[in-house]
Design an enzyme around this catalytic site. Structure first.
Site, mmCIF file in Angstrom:
data_model
loop_
_atom_site.group_PDB
_atom_site.id
_atom_site.type_symbol
_atom_site.label_atom_id
_atom_site.label_comp_id
_atom_site.label_asym_id
_atom_site.label_seq_id
_atom_site.Cartn_x
_atom_site.Cartn_y
_atom_site.Cartn_z
ATOM 1 N N CYS A 118 21.657 3.486 -0.829
ATOM 2 C CA CYS A 118 21.421 4.013 -2.172
ATOM 3 C C CYS A 118 22.154 5.336 -2.371
ATOM 4 O O CYS A 118 22.088 6.229 -1.519
ATOM 5 C CB CYS A 118 19.931 4.216 -2.412
ATOM 6 N N CYS A 172 18.756 1.971 -9.066
ATOM 7 C CA CYS A 172 17.635 1.943 -8.135
ATOM 8 C C CYS A 172 17.566 0.560 -7.511
ATOM 9 O O CYS A 172 17.699 -0.453 -8.200
ATOM 10 C CB CYS A 172 16.332 2.266 -8.862
ATOM 11 N N TYR A 222 -13.542 -3.099 -5.956
ATOM 12 C CA TYR A 222 -12.264 -2.607 -6.465
ATOM 13 C C TYR A 222 -11.372 -3.814 -6.808
ATOM 14 O O TYR A 222 -10.223 -3.908 -6.392
ATOM 15 C CB TYR A 222 -11.573 -1.693 -5.454
ATOM 16 N N GLU A 272 -15.034 -3.185 -10.679
ATOM 17 C CA GLU A 272 -13.813 -2.391 -10.882
ATOM 18 C C GLU A 272 -14.096 -1.275 -11.885
ATOM 19 O O GLU A 272 -14.887 -1.438 -12.818
ATOM 20 C CB GLU A 272 -12.683 -3.296 -11.397
ATOM 21 N N ASP A 322 -11.021 -3.433 -1.377
ATOM 22 C CA ASP A 322 -9.611 -3.016 -1.455
ATOM 23 C C ASP A 322 -9.537 -1.719 -2.261
ATOM 24 O O ASP A 322 -9.079 -1.701 -3.400
ATOM 25 C CB ASP A 322 -8.775 -4.122 -2.107
ATOM 26 N N CYS A 332 -4.412 0.453 1.675
ATOM 27 C CA CYS A 332 -3.037 0.944 1.589
ATOM 28 C C CYS A 332 -2.886 2.273 2.307
ATOM 29 O O CYS A 332 -1.825 2.896 2.268
ATOM 30 C CB CYS A 332 -2.608 1.075 0.126
#
Length: 472
Positions: free
Chosen positions: A76, A180, A332, A353, A402, A429
């Protein structure tokens, strides 16, 4: 009187020895750990210390004496400036190795977890153009590269408007992005077209410090169904200019199936509390997975690597080991992707949620796919998932959770411990906050399986799925 700045040392002939948890590389100088960006293990550099603490330091390379045999060529043109894809100088198999190590280190050091054998990380088939969503920012304070500065820029004559990504550590500076590599090339075409048209029409770009300017953000969402969403966010409510731009975009890109706009006059860029107006097409796009179709609105959360999301959810479903008789809580739940994905193998799935619009999408997704064994609730997780809620709806056999990067609130963990499901499948994550939460669940649950999944090639980020079994 200002404090005199310390002169920090330049250290020659330093070898990079490892990768740290947040993606920076590591060198050791006289037993001091130094964190350095944009280098890889095996590089030999001259090192400028930029910040020094008692137990660690930060630095930057000033000269490469020799390159690591494991180094890859950056593909990039914006590498090293925009702050994204920092690991593109590391071959993909090496990236996966360090992500696997990151998961193990977090679970053992932070969580103090006794780990079973961890499965090898699932790599992403796509390592370029894999994202389905990107957001770009307009700014009247363009970031200038060293090359531009060395050319002797005349600031009075130069166009200082930019459309791209914020520079890390410089909240009001934006790097103008030409190409990108994260999203399908249609994203580059749309962004560059809008920027050039705004230049041509002399539209004002957002001034973050002084709060002014017409153009604020664009958000581009693509999907595996071939649908395309563009959200144009304006700061100033100038109807004539807005309609001129949107009409021009619609004519230039007929493949846009959802063209939306927002006038956001508040201090921050978040759109969850903003009114979204449909200019052309639908106010949503669809994603598909295993024959299921998922409605994605402008405010919806959906995993940004669509193809790899399918693998992530398959691991989640496999870990849940559903037989068709279970009550499942999906915490979630977002737009209900996991809830609907596992519903055919469960008796009932309850999704919770925070974002109300996402819950409406989750309900729509169930109805649209002919699924009638799901229930969805909107609200703050710690306020919804209470002992009263569990007593009313029943103790779950399986909890799938999650959460966002910050992990789960202590009250949520207490509610899970009260519910005492047989199995917990924890998708994260952020292995660091996941490890913290696992340590709190340890009193009643042991870790049975761990499966890292790479959703974000060329970054240090990694998803991790953990199965917990209730202790006997």
């Amino acid at each position: 009187m200002s404090r005199k700045k310390k002169n920090l040392p330049l250290i020659e002939n330093v070898e990079i020895i490892d990768i740290a948890a947040e993606g920076k590389a590591i060198a050791k100088v006289d037993d001091l750990v130094v964190f350095i960006p944009y280098v890889v293990p095996g590089d030999i550099i001259d090192l400028q210390i930029t910040r020094k603490k008692n137990k660690y330091a930060e630095g930057k390379p000033t000269r490469f004496i020799s390159y690591s045999p494991d180094r890859a060529e950056a593909f990039c043109e914006h590498f090293g400036i925009c702050g994204g894809c920092k690991w593109q100088i590391l071959p993909y198999q090496e990236q996966l190795k360090f992500k696997q190590k990151q998961v193990i280190d977090n679970l053992t050091r932070i969580g103090k977890i006794e780990l079973p054998e961890i499965q090898p990380i699932l790599g992403s088939e796509k390592t370029e153009f894999y994202r389905n969503k990107l957001e770009f920012t307009f700014s009247n304070k363009k970031w200038l590269t060293l090359e531009q500065l060395n050319e002797g820029v005349n600031f009075e004559d130069m166009n200082m408007n930019a459309l791209g990504f914020h520079i890390p550590g410089c909240f009001d500076k934006v790097l103008d992005i030409n190409k990108c590599w994260l999203q399908d090339d249609i994203s580059n075409q749309i962004r560059n077209f809008i920027r050039e048209y705004c230049f041509k029409k002399d539209y004002t770009f957002f001034d973050l410090r002084n709060r002014g300017g017409l153009m604020r953000n664009i958000i581009i969402r693509t999907s595996t169904t071939g649908e395309l969403m563009l959200i144009v966010v304006f700061y100033e409510n100038e109807r004539e200019q807005r309609e001129d731009l949107l009409t021009t975009i619609a004519d230039a890109f007929p493949q846009i199936t959802s063209l939306l706009y927002i006038v956001n006059e508040k201090a921050n860029d978040t759109i969850t509390d903003q009114t979204v107006v449909t200019w052309k097409g639908n106010d949503f796009i669809y994603e598909q997975m295993e024959g299921l179709k998922f409605k994605i609105g402008p405010k919806s959360f959906y995993q940004t690597n669509s193809e790899q999301a399918s693998n992530l959810y398959k691991v989640t479903r496999d870990f849940a080991e559903l037989t068709g008789n279970e009550l499942v809580y999906d915490l979630y739940t977002g737009t209900g992707t996991i809830a609907n994905f596992v519903s055919s193998q469960a008796q009932k799935v309850i999704g919770i949620e925070y974002v109300e619009d996402a819950i409406e999408d989750a309900k729509f997704n169930s109805k649209n796919n002919g699924i009638n064994n799901t229930l969805f609730y909107a609200g703050d997780m710690k306020d919804i998932l209470t002992q009263d809620f569990i007593n009313e709806h029943g103790r779950p056999d399986v909890v799938i959770t999650d959460p966002p990067r910050a992990g789960m609130h202590d009250d949520v963990i207490e509610s899970i411990l009260f519910a005492e499901p047989k199995r917990i499948v924890y998708v994260s994550c952020n292995p660091a906050t996941q490890a913290r939460d696992l340590s709190l669940l340890d009193e009643k649950y042991k870790v049975e399986k761990v499966q890292p999944v790479d959703m974000f090639p060329h970054t240090h980020h990694v998803e991790n799925v953990v199965l917990l079994i209730k202790r006997q």
